[in-house]
Every structure is written in structure tokens, then in C-alpha cells.
Design an enzyme around this catalytic site. Sequence first.
Site, short mmCIF file in Angstrom:
data_model
loop_
_atom_site.label_atom_id
_atom_site.label_comp_id
_atom_site.label_asym_id
_atom_site.label_seq_id
_atom_site.Cartn_x
_atom_site.Cartn_y
_atom_site.Cartn_z
N SER A 250 0.82 -1.21 0.00
CA SER A 250 0.00 0.00 0.00
C SER A 250 0.85 1.25 0.00
O SER A 250 1.95 1.28 0.56
CB SER A 250 -0.91 0.02 1.23
OG SER A 250 -1.58 1.26 1.36
N TYR B 109 -1.18 -0.36 10.02
CA TYR B 109 -1.41 -0.79 8.64
C TYR B 109 -0.19 -0.49 7.76
O TYR B 109 0.28 -1.34 7.01
CB TYR B 109 -2.65 -0.07 8.11
CG TYR B 109 -3.02 -0.37 6.69
CD1 TYR B 109 -3.69 -1.55 6.37
CD2 TYR B 109 -2.75 0.53 5.67
CE1 TYR B 109 -4.07 -1.82 5.06
CE2 TYR B 109 -3.13 0.28 4.36
CZ TYR B 109 -3.79 -0.90 4.06
OH TYR B 109 -4.15 -1.16 2.76
N LYS C 60 2.29 -3.10 5.78
CA LYS C 60 2.39 -3.04 4.32
C LYS C 60 3.84 -2.83 3.86
O LYS C 60 4.24 -3.38 2.82
CB LYS C 60 1.49 -1.93 3.78
CG LYS C 60 0.00 -2.24 3.89
CD LYS C 60 -0.36 -3.57 3.24
CE LYS C 60 -1.84 -3.76 3.04
NZ LYS C 60 -2.17 -5.11 2.49
#
Length: 297
Positions: free
Chosen positions: A152, A165, A169
Site C-alpha cells: 500500500s 497498517y 504493508k
Amino acid sequence: MDLSFDGRVAVVTGAGGGLGRAHALELGRRGAKVVVNDMGTSLSGDGVESGRAAIVVKEIEALGGTAVADVNSVATTEGGEALIRTAVSAFGRVDVVVNNAGILRDKTFQNTGPDDVDPVLDVHLKGAFNVTRPAWRIFREQGFGRVVVTSSSAGFFGNFGQASYASAKMGLVGLIKVLAIEGRKYDIRANAVGPVALTRMTEGFENPLADRLDPALVSSVVAYLCHDSCELSGEVLSAGAGRVARVFVGMTRGYVNGSLSAEDVRDHLAEVFDDTGYQVPGNSLAEMELLAEMLGK
């Protein structure tokens, strides 16, 4: 010539909706036998709606493809092993692993606790380990394998309120870099895709390009990275709205001084940050080679 997956078996995690569903449909449409993995949890990883994977299986079958559902959790070693057993039991082999499963527990860093970090790392990062490790043994034995992970831009560039997150990633990028090196002699390729797509994970964000962000446009990139003919490995591709771009970690030549002091760093920042002639090292040894060159060794 169209890219066909006839005879290949692909495992796609988090394939009950969004990007994973689009990937599974694309691979199934192109002839791959697909294991559709999805527990059917909420965005935060709570609850179970196990029917999601079965729905996608029916969609693949309606396209003339072959698929089976799997509801094992990628967040555990046992779940990853069981998922790969599902593939081997149903189809006799496994050739492709697309690590796409993910959850969100977004909070500002000061409000982030263990319950906002551990489950996210367990699904995104550890999940990729848990699924890829049992597949890796098979890949090495058969002399072929393709691994794709969903990374991401939050990991590449940062994003407010997404510390856990983003960490997961970017961790996946480190993983595929190592897999690319270790898998080279076995024709195992490992790459990452950074998707820009409208899914339930992104529905809450305002985006003027929303009507252009069809997940299927990301799946075209994933399908290429999964194909026998793909020679890329250790690469990160940003994909969205029909655009494909390389994302990379580069290194400037920098400033060197064998008697470096803090004041030297302060006074030579312009040279440190001058990206003229930057390099993209193929591995960590390449940095040592550049350093040796600059030191005249």
C-alpha cells in the site's frame, strides 16, 4: 498472445470481496484453478460470514472456471498450512499465491494500542508468512512459483492514522525482496502491488477518482505478475485507474568523510540529499559496494 493460466493453481487470500475477488475472477477467467480464501470477517477482523468465499466460487464457475472455497484464517500457522492443503487436495498442486487478506484498525499513533497493532500484523504480514511458507516448499520442489503481496501507498509514503497498517504493508515489501533473492534459482518470482481501488476498505474516503478505480484494473497487473512469462521479481508496482508505475527504494551517492562528525552531517545535507545519479540497490550488499567505491577501497 493472451496470458493463459491453464494447468496452474492459484491461491488468493481475502478473495471474498473487493480486490481479492477481482483477482480470483481474473485468474479463473484466464484458466487457473482458484482457491478462494476468505473467512468473511468485518473490516476490523471481527465476526465470520463464511459464505463469501462460496459466492465467489460460483461466480468463477459461471465464467467457465474452476474454484473451491476455503475459510481458514491466514493469521495462524495452522490456518496457512490448511489453506495450502486445500489447494493440493482439490487440485494436486499450487503454483501461485496472492497474499491479499487484510483488516483495518486505524487510529492516531497516540491512541494505538496492542489490540490495534497485533491483529493487523497477524493478518497482513504474518499472514503472508503463514500462507507462503508451506507453498514455498512446493515451489522449490517443482521449480516454479509466483508470489504476489498486496502492499500500500500508506506503507511507501505514510498516511495519517495508519501506523499499524502502514508498518505491515512496508514489511511486506521487505519480505518480497528477500523471497526474490532466495527464489531466483527455483524460478520463483515474488512481487508486490500497491493498489489504488474502490473497495470496502476505501469507501469511507473521499476520492474524486472513485468512478475510475475499478479493482479489476489492479487485477490486470496482478495477473501479469502471476504469469509464467513474468520475469520481474522483488519489484513493487503501483496500480490504479489503468495506470501502472514502479515504486522503488533508491539511494543517493551521499557524502563521505572517514572522520564524520555531527557538524559534517549538518553542513553537507545538500550532498546527502542530492539525488543526481541515485541508485536502486539489488540487495543489501550493493550498498556496501557503493560505500567501498566512495572510500576508494
